[in-house]
Design a protein around this motif. Structure first.
Motif, PDB file in Angstrom:
ATOM      1  N   ALA A  41      13.632  24.217  14.974  1.00 20.55           N
ATOM      2  CA  ALA A  41      14.323  25.473  14.683  1.00 20.55           C
ATOM      3  C   ALA A  41      13.616  26.244  13.572  1.00 20.55           C
ATOM      4  CB  ALA A  41      15.768  25.185  14.292  1.00 20.55           C
ATOM      5  N   LEU A  42      13.190  25.513  12.507  1.00 23.70           N
ATOM      6  CA  LEU A  42      12.515  26.207  11.411  1.00 23.70           C
ATOM      7  C   LEU A  42      11.179  26.795  11.864  1.00 23.70           C
ATOM      8  CD1 LEU A  42      12.327  26.950   8.425  1.00 23.70           C
ATOM      9  CD2 LEU A  42      11.245  24.714   8.016  1.00 23.70           C
ATOM     10  N   GLU A  43      10.419  26.025  12.645  1.00 18.51           N
ATOM     11  CA  GLU A  43       9.133  26.528  13.115  1.00 18.51           C
ATOM     12  C   GLU A  43       9.317  27.758  13.998  1.00 18.51           C
ATOM     13  OE1 GLU A  43       5.041  24.762  15.137  1.00 18.51           O
ATOM     14  OE2 GLU A  43       6.938  23.676  15.364  1.00 18.51           O
ATOM     15  N   GLY A  44      10.311  27.718  14.877  1.00 16.31           N
ATOM     16  CA  GLY A  44      10.572  28.884  15.720  1.00 16.31           C
ATOM     17  C   GLY A  44      10.988  30.095  14.909  1.00 16.31           C
ATOM     18  N   PHE A  45      11.824  29.856  13.879  1.00 18.50           N
ATOM     19  CA  PHE A  45      12.264  30.975  13.033  1.00 18.50           C
ATOM     20  C   PHE A  45      11.078  31.586  12.287  1.00 18.50           C
ATOM     21  CE2 PHE A  45      13.515  32.246   8.706  1.00 18.50           C
ATOM     22  CZ  PHE A  45      14.334  33.320   9.012  1.00 18.50           C
ATOM     23  N   LEU A  46      10.219  30.733  11.710  1.00 21.69           N
ATOM     24  CA  LEU A  46       9.073  31.254  10.967  1.00 21.69           C
ATOM     25  C   LEU A  46       8.086  31.967  11.884  1.00 21.69           C
ATOM     26  CD1 LEU A  46       8.428  28.281   8.498  1.00 21.69           C
ATOM     27  CD2 LEU A  46       9.594  30.455   8.033  1.00 21.69           C
ATOM     28  N   VAL A  47       7.894  31.469  13.082  1.00 25.47           N
ATOM     29  CA  VAL A  47       6.988  32.145  14.018  1.00 25.47           C
ATOM     30  C   VAL A  47       7.539  33.506  14.418  1.00 25.47           C
ATOM     31  CG1 VAL A  47       6.023  32.018  16.352  1.00 25.47           C
ATOM     32  CG2 VAL A  47       5.925  30.022  14.864  1.00 25.47           C
ATOM     33  N   ASP A 126       0.083  43.347  25.771  1.00 27.68           N
ATOM     34  CA  ASP A 126       1.515  43.545  26.068  1.00 27.68           C
ATOM     35  C   ASP A 126       2.370  43.601  24.822  1.00 27.68           C
ATOM     36  OD1 ASP A 126       1.223  40.952  25.290  1.00 27.68           O
ATOM     37  OD2 ASP A 126       2.111  40.062  27.099  1.00 27.68           O
ATOM     38  N   GLY A 127       1.769  43.473  23.633  1.00 22.87           N
ATOM     39  CA  GLY A 127       2.537  43.548  22.398  1.00 22.87           C
ATOM     40  C   GLY A 127       3.393  42.343  22.105  1.00 22.87           C
ATOM     41  N   LYS A 128       3.146  41.218  22.796  1.00 25.43           N
ATOM     42  CA  LYS A 128       3.912  39.989  22.561  1.00 25.43           C
ATOM     43  C   LYS A 128       3.044  38.996  21.800  1.00 25.43           C
ATOM     44  CE  LYS A 128       6.760  40.436  26.712  1.00 25.43           C
ATOM     45  NZ  LYS A 128       7.182  39.795  27.994  1.00 25.43           N
ATOM     46  N   GLY A 129       3.722  38.255  20.883  1.00 18.24           N
ATOM     47  CA  GLY A 129       2.996  37.302  20.066  1.00 18.24           C
ATOM     48  C   GLY A 129       2.639  36.042  20.830  1.00 18.24           C
ATOM     49  N   ARG A 130       1.497  35.476  20.509  1.00 22.19           N
ATOM     50  CA  ARG A 130       1.043  34.220  21.086  1.00 22.19           C
ATOM     51  C   ARG A 130       0.117  33.550  20.081  1.00 22.19           C
ATOM     52  NH1 ARG A 130       0.323  37.910  24.334  1.00 22.19           N
ATOM     53  NH2 ARG A 130       1.255  36.774  26.076  1.00 22.19           N
ATOM     54  N   THR A 131      -0.056  32.252  20.253  1.00 26.09           N
ATOM     55  CA  THR A 131      -0.849  31.452  19.313  1.00 26.09           C
ATOM     56  C   THR A 131      -2.191  31.134  19.937  1.00 26.09           C
ATOM     57  OG1 THR A 131       1.136  30.479  18.357  1.00 26.09           O
ATOM     58  CG2 THR A 131      -0.932  29.317  17.971  1.00 26.09           C
ATOM     59  N   ILE A 132      -3.267  31.384  19.170  1.00 25.04           N
ATOM     60  CA  ILE A 132      -4.603  31.008  19.604  1.00 25.04           C
ATOM     61  C   ILE A 132      -5.247  30.187  18.491  1.00 25.04           C
ATOM     62  CG2 ILE A 132      -4.842  33.071  21.047  1.00 25.04           C
ATOM     63  CD1 ILE A 132      -6.697  34.214  18.873  1.00 25.04           C
ATOM     64  N   ARG A 133      -6.341  29.503  18.846  1.00 29.28           N
ATOM     65  CA  ARG A 133      -7.054  28.702  17.857  1.00 29.28           C
ATOM     66  C   ARG A 133      -8.493  29.172  17.804  1.00 29.28           C
ATOM     67  NH1 ARG A 133      -6.268  24.215  15.004  1.00 29.28           N
ATOM     68  NH2 ARG A 133      -8.070  22.940  14.421  1.00 29.28           N
ATOM     69  N   LEU A 134      -8.902  29.641  16.617  1.00 26.75           N
ATOM     70  CA  LEU A 134     -10.273  30.063  16.372  1.00 26.75           C
ATOM     71  C   LEU A 134     -10.992  28.970  15.593  1.00 26.75           C
ATOM     72  CD1 LEU A 134      -9.580  33.785  15.380  1.00 26.75           C
ATOM     73  CD2 LEU A 134     -10.194  32.855  17.626  1.00 26.75           C
ATOM     74  N   SER A 135     -12.222  28.670  15.994  1.00 29.91           N
ATOM     75  CA  SER A 135     -12.914  27.518  15.437  1.00 29.91           C
ATOM     76  C   SER A 135     -13.147  27.640  13.940  1.00 29.91           C
ATOM     77  CB  SER A 135     -14.258  27.328  16.157  1.00 29.91           C
ATOM     78  OG  SER A 135     -15.042  28.513  16.037  1.00 29.91           O
ATOM     79  N   THR A 136     -13.367  28.841  13.429  1.00 30.33           N
ATOM     80  CA  THR A 136     -13.633  29.012  12.001  1.00 30.33           C
ATOM     81  C   THR A 136     -12.397  29.393  11.204  1.00 30.33           C
ATOM     82  OG1 THR A 136     -14.256  31.317  12.421  1.00 30.33           O
ATOM     83  CG2 THR A 136     -16.025  29.673  12.420  1.00 30.33           C
ATOM     84  N   LEU A 137     -11.331  29.828  11.895  1.00 28.78           N
ATOM     85  CA  LEU A 137     -10.114  30.264  11.200  1.00 28.78           C
ATOM     86  C   LEU A 137      -8.887  29.435  11.543  1.00 28.78           C
ATOM     87  CD1 LEU A 137     -10.584  34.126  11.658  1.00 28.78           C
ATOM     88  CD2 LEU A 137     -11.166  32.730   9.667  1.00 28.78           C
ATOM     89  N   HIS A 138      -9.025  28.457  12.456  1.00 25.85           N
ATOM     90  CA  HIS A 138      -7.914  27.585  12.868  1.00 25.85           C
ATOM     91  C   HIS A 138      -6.852  28.381  13.624  1.00 25.85           C
ATOM     92  CE1 HIS A 138      -9.836  24.383  10.677  1.00 25.85           C
ATOM     93  NE2 HIS A 138      -9.844  25.121   9.566  1.00 25.85           N
TER      94      HIS A 138
END
Length: 485
Positions: A41-47, A126-138
């Motif tokens: 719940a906390l992770e979802g709220f912070l995201v 589309d203006g929606k948030g999503r999580t990606i992983r960049l090799s130099t920025l995590h």
């Protein structure tokens, strides 16, 4: 070939331990479920908060990366109001044209790998948030929107603060839940121990009952279980156990009374029969001494009367001895030279059974025990008579005397046909007769081995049988003089 070693897990058999472990396991599962729910719940709220920040920031920073847009007066990137770590990128025609990250209110270029570029190209506008992983920025949370030139403007914020917050919560939960589990385990063990105390009293009473000599004699039952509340499970067990003890006590009392009546009857009957048996024997012998002519049939009948009266007298004597032993009357307690008794018994048996081969094995020094000489002599006589009468002529009978482990052992061994297996378990009972497998040449009362067992037990010893075809061994073990109470 690889081999895997298996380590056995000790089984938890104690009910207290099982209940305590079950309580701790249930609490651990509950704590795990609570921890998982709170961290999720906390992770979802912070995201979601991060997505709101991205929406509020807009696409000014990635738009300002393209020099052709001229969004700023000096033509440089617009980093005003951008938080440190803000990421921006422009994607046009499936290619990342610009990419930078804000560091100390200035934009800095970032090196992207082919994998990073594919990650950015796959971000839709589309203006929606999503999580990606960049090799130099995590890990980054990004939003892509369509630009006026048909490109995709990507704005991102780092997920590291969210992950740090979630990890701190998990650490706090691990400490708190660990302390709660430890306290619950200690308190639960104490509570379960207290709750099972009535059941331990039932078990203690059952253990005392199991230690009682229930095979014979008068038995004093232990006190009843005090916990008999029918509203509790332990109380129901205690009540049922007390009822069982009452039934057992009543049965033992009736059995003891019956044994006492039978013992008194046997003693009284044996005492009353001694005189008639001796009188019949005397009259028969007197009639056989008559000087006048006596018909053969009459002489034969008188001889049979005399033989049967002798046998009846032996039976009466055996019954009286067993009755005395059953009554617990003490035997004589005096030094007995077992070596001399064995010599005399084997000599008498050899004279009575000349068709057998008698072997004697004695230690060099005389063996002395304390006990009743007549009783021990009867033990030897009965064992040798048993070997003589229940084995065919030519049988080898060995008699040995051994001192071993603070005990004196008398061993009577023969190479006869052996005792049938179905008879071995009851060979020392009274009036037990063998079948035709061990033929007897003379009559017997069936009390010889019963007397042997009773006399040996009265001396604090034991007698046992090991038999198979071709080898039968009777072993009598007697305590040394220092061990007799």
């Amino acid at each position: 070939m690889r081999s895997t070693a298996s380590f056995p897990v000790p089984a938890v058999r104690s009910l207290r331990a099982r209940l305590t472990i079950g309580l701790v396991v249930l609490l651990a599962v509950s704590c795990g479920a609570v921890g998982l729910a709170t961290t999720t719940a906390l992770e979802g709220f912070l995201v979601r908060r991060l997505d709101q920040q991205l929406t509020a920031v807009g696409n000014h920073f990635p738009a300002s990366l393209d020099p052709a847009r001229k969004l700023r007066g000096d033509g440089g990137p617009d980093t005003r109001g951008q938080a440190t770590g803000t990421f921006g990128a422009c994607v046009l025609g499936g290619t990342v044209t610009q990419a930078a990250v804000v560091r100390d209110q200035t934009e800095t270029g970032v090196a992207l790998t082919a994998t990073d570029r594919r990650e950015l190209v796959d971000v839709p506008g589309d203006g929606k948030g999503r999580t990606i992983r960049l090799s130099t920025l995590h890990d980054y949370r990004v939003i892509g929107v369509r630009g006026p030139a048909g490109d995709v403007l990507i704005t991102g914020l780092p997920l590291q603060p969210v992950e740090d917050t979630v990890q701190r919560l998990q650490l706090v939960e691990a400490i708190v839940f660990g302390a709660a589990l430890l306290a619950t385990g200690i308190a639960g063990a104490a509570w379960v121990r207290l709750s099972l105390r009535p059941l331990r009293r039932v078990a203690a009473t059952a253990s005392r009952v199991a230690q009682l000599p229930l095979a014979g004699g008068e038995v004093a039952m232990p006190p009843r279980v005090p916990d008999t509340d029918p509203r509790t499970e332990v109380g129901q067990v205690g009540g049922a156990f007390n009822r069982m003890l009452r039934h057992v006590e009543d049965s033992l009392a009736r059995r003891h009374a019956s044994e006492e009546r039978l013992r008194r009857f046997a003693a009284d009957a044996s005492h009353e029969l001694r005189t008639p048996a001796a009188s019949i024997r005397g009259h028969a012998e007197l009639a056989l001494l008559h000087p006048g002519p006596v018909p053969d049939k009459v002489r034969h009948a008188l001889d049979r009367v005399r033989c049967e009266s002798v046998r009846m007298g032996e039976l009466v004597d055996d019954l009286m001895l067993l009755a005395r032993l059953d009554a617990g009357r003490p035997l004589a307690d005096e030094p007995v030279d077992l070596t001399r008794l064995v010599l005399d018994a084997v000599s008498d048996a050899g004279a009575a059974g000349r068709e057998h081969r008698w072997v004697l094995e004695l230690p060099e020094e005389p063996v002395v025990v304390r006990g009743d000489e007549r009783g021990l002599q009867q033990v030897l006589t009965n064992l040798l008579a048993n070997a003589r009468t229940h084995t065919p002529p030519g049988t080898r009978v060995s008699v040995g005397l051994v001192e071993r482990d603070s005990q004196v052992e008398i061993l009577v061994e023969d190479d006869g046909p052996g005792v049938p297996k179905e008879l071995q378990s009851e060979i020392f009972e009274r009036f037990v007769r063998s079948d035709d497998g061990r033929s007897r040449s003379a009559g017997g009362t069936g009390l010889g081995l019963a007397i042997t067992h009773a006399v040996t037990s009265a001396h604090g010893g034991c007698v046992e049988l090991r038999s198979r075809p071709g080898r039968t061994v009777f072993r009598v073990a007697l305590p040394q003089p220092g061990d007799i109470g």
